[in-house]
Motif scaffolding. Structure first.
Motif, mmCIF file in Angstrom:
data_model
loop_
_atom_site.group_PDB
_atom_site.id
_atom_site.type_symbol
_atom_site.label_atom_id
_atom_site.label_comp_id
_atom_site.label_asym_id
_atom_site.label_seq_id
_atom_site.Cartn_x
_atom_site.Cartn_y
_atom_site.Cartn_z
ATOM 1 N N HIS A 81 0.815 -1.215 0.000
ATOM 2 C CA HIS A 81 0.000 0.000 0.000
ATOM 3 C C HIS A 81 0.845 1.260 0.000
ATOM 4 N N GLU A 82 2.044 1.204 0.583
ATOM 5 C CA GLU A 82 2.908 2.384 0.548
ATOM 6 C C GLU A 82 3.297 2.719 -0.888
ATOM 7 N N ALA A 83 3.708 1.699 -1.635
ATOM 8 C CA ALA A 83 4.082 1.930 -3.031
ATOM 9 C C ALA A 83 2.885 2.400 -3.855
ATOM 10 N N TYR A 84 1.699 1.867 -3.534
ATOM 11 C CA TYR A 84 0.504 2.267 -4.281
ATOM 12 C C TYR A 84 0.210 3.754 -4.089
ATOM 13 N N TRP A 85 0.207 4.207 -2.822
ATOM 14 C CA TRP A 85 -0.131 5.613 -2.568
ATOM 15 C C TRP A 85 0.967 6.546 -3.057
ATOM 16 N N ARG A 86 2.210 6.119 -2.963
ATOM 17 C CA ARG A 86 3.298 6.911 -3.551
ATOM 18 C C ARG A 86 3.087 7.058 -5.051
ATOM 19 N N GLY A 87 2.727 5.954 -5.696
ATOM 20 C CA GLY A 87 2.518 5.984 -7.137
ATOM 21 C C GLY A 87 1.385 6.910 -7.538
ATOM 22 N N CYS A 88 0.323 6.950 -6.731
ATOM 23 C CA CYS A 88 -0.800 7.843 -7.036
ATOM 24 C C CYS A 88 -0.355 9.301 -7.026
ATOM 25 N N LEU A 89 0.485 9.660 -6.067
ATOM 26 C CA LEU A 89 0.987 11.031 -5.991
ATOM 27 C C LEU A 89 1.930 11.336 -7.151
ATOM 28 N N GLU A 90 2.835 10.419 -7.431
ATOM 29 C CA GLU A 90 3.824 10.653 -8.477
ATOM 30 C C GLU A 90 3.193 10.727 -9.861
ATOM 31 N N ALA A 91 2.115 9.975 -10.061
ATOM 32 C CA ALA A 91 1.462 9.961 -11.376
ATOM 33 C C ALA A 91 0.830 11.299 -11.730
ATOM 34 N N THR A 92 0.592 12.120 -10.726
ATOM 35 C CA THR A 92 -0.048 13.404 -10.990
ATOM 36 C C THR A 92 0.931 14.574 -10.952
ATOM 37 N N GLY A 93 2.230 14.260 -10.959
ATOM 38 C CA GLY A 93 3.227 15.322 -11.032
ATOM 39 C C GLY A 93 3.737 15.795 -9.692
ATOM 40 N N LEU A 94 3.681 14.929 -8.681
ATOM 41 C CA LEU A 94 4.194 15.267 -7.358
ATOM 42 C C LEU A 94 5.395 14.380 -7.036
ATOM 43 N N ALA A 95 6.416 14.966 -6.477
ATOM 44 C CA ALA A 95 7.620 14.221 -6.105
ATOM 45 C C ALA A 95 7.578 13.910 -4.612
ATOM 46 N N VAL A 96 7.647 12.641 -4.270
ATOM 47 C CA VAL A 96 7.617 12.226 -2.865
ATOM 48 C C VAL A 96 8.923 12.640 -2.190
ATOM 49 N N GLU A 97 8.785 13.357 -1.070
ATOM 50 C CA GLU A 97 9.954 13.861 -0.350
ATOM 51 C C GLU A 97 10.255 13.044 0.905
ATOM 52 N N ARG A 98 9.214 12.754 1.684
ATOM 53 C CA ARG A 98 9.418 12.054 2.956
ATOM 54 C C ARG A 98 8.240 11.112 3.210
ATOM 55 N N VAL A 99 8.538 9.992 3.889
ATOM 56 C CA VAL A 99 7.514 8.988 4.203
ATOM 57 C C VAL A 99 7.695 8.517 5.642
ATOM 58 N N ALA A 100 6.587 8.325 6.333
ATOM 59 C CA ALA A 100 6.615 7.752 7.682
ATOM 60 C C ALA A 100 5.475 6.757 7.803
ATOM 61 N N THR A 101 5.666 5.732 8.618
ATOM 62 C CA THR A 101 4.611 4.746 8.844
ATOM 63 C C THR A 101 4.349 4.629 10.347
ATOM 64 N N VAL A 102 3.103 4.284 10.669
ATOM 65 C CA VAL A 102 2.686 4.142 12.067
ATOM 66 C C VAL A 102 1.822 2.890 12.183
ATOM 67 N N ASP A 103 2.124 2.039 13.144
ATOM 68 C CA ASP A 103 1.311 0.844 13.364
ATOM 69 C C ASP A 103 -0.101 1.230 13.776
ATOM 70 N N ARG A 104 -1.075 0.478 13.297
ATOM 71 C CA ARG A 104 -2.459 0.688 13.716
ATOM 72 C C ARG A 104 -2.676 0.002 15.060
#
Length: 249
Positions: A211-234
């Motif tokens: 899911h991380e790669a999926y949401w990153r891809g959604c942002l990048e596909a629209t012309g946004l460059a991913v700068e930072r990522v963090a994850t948190v356990d549910r």
């Protein structure tokens, strides 16, 4: 005087209240059958009443999940930690709902920033979902929120209108047919030197495991460059929240 509690609404309240009401009716009918029926019917009544108690109890538990007054701040702190909000004068939160995300992000918002909360404000899913509740909860957290009704795939704002745009736990609810348009709208209303923040659940289309790669891809596909990522356990379920900060490429 003690501070007033937040009220973030009751999720899926119609479905859960319907299940509770049905369970009460089945339980009442089972009691009548048990008192008046023969042995075989009494056994059936016991089985039905046990099922009704289980389903009704589960629905009652889910009615307060998540608790309408509670805030799991960790996931919003994760998003706030990856976003560069210093100097952001105009901030938009897409899918603000009753203001839970605005309250969660409040410690990370610059003082004096103009904050807009956009949502369809559909109370059929969340009891109390409306502009008044978003404004009230924001005020309790020290955020002066200007609620605006609008759809994520057709945001009612000018190009580049905001220095920061956030979308917290909302885009997975957007139909897949409209999801690309929603991400394009995040980019469109973000200033060229601004930032977009995404907080999402591990909910993706069938066949997508990362899911991380999926949401990153959604942002990048629209012309946004991913700068930072963090994850948190549910805290109560498997998987993690992913918080992503992206800037116009």
């Amino acid at each position: 005087m003690a501070p007033r509690p937040y009220f973030f609404g009751v999720y899926h309240w119609r479905e859960r209240l319907r299940r509770i009401a049905l369970s009460v009716l089945l339980l009442a009918a089972s009691v009548v059958v048990f008192r008046r029926g023969r042995r075989a019917l009494r056994v059936l009544a016991v089985v039905v009443s046990a099922g009704a108690c289980y389903r009704g109890g589960d629905a009652a538990r889910r009615l307060l999940s998540p608790p309408p007054w509670a805030l799991d701040r960790r996931k919003y702190d994760a998003l706030g930690s990856v976003l560069a909000l210093d100097g952001s004068d105009r901030i938009l939160d897409v899918g603000c709902g009753t203001g839970r995300s605005l309250v969660g992000l409040a410690p990370h918002l610059p003082a004096g920033a103009s904050v807009v909360g956009c949502d369809v404000f559909d109370d059929r899913v969340i009891l109390g979902n409306g502009p008044a509740l978003a404004r009230r909860n924001g005020a309790l957290a020290g955020v002066d929120v200007s609620p605006v009704a609008g759809d994520a795939a057709h945001l009612p704002f000018a190009d580049g209108a905001f220095d920061a745009v956030t979308a917290c736990r909302v885009l997975h609810d957007v139909p897949e047919a409209d999801r690309d348009a929603a991400f394009a709208e995040l980019r469109r209303v973000c200033a060229d030197d601004g930032t977009v923040g995404l907080l999402e659940l591990p909910i993706t289309p069938d066949g997508v495991d990362d899911h991380e790669a999926y949401w990153r891809g959604c942002l990048e596909a629209t012309g946004l460059a991913v700068e930072r990522v963090a994850t948190v356990d549910r805290p109560t379920r498997d998987g993690t929240y992913v918080a992503i900060a992206a800037t116009p490429a």
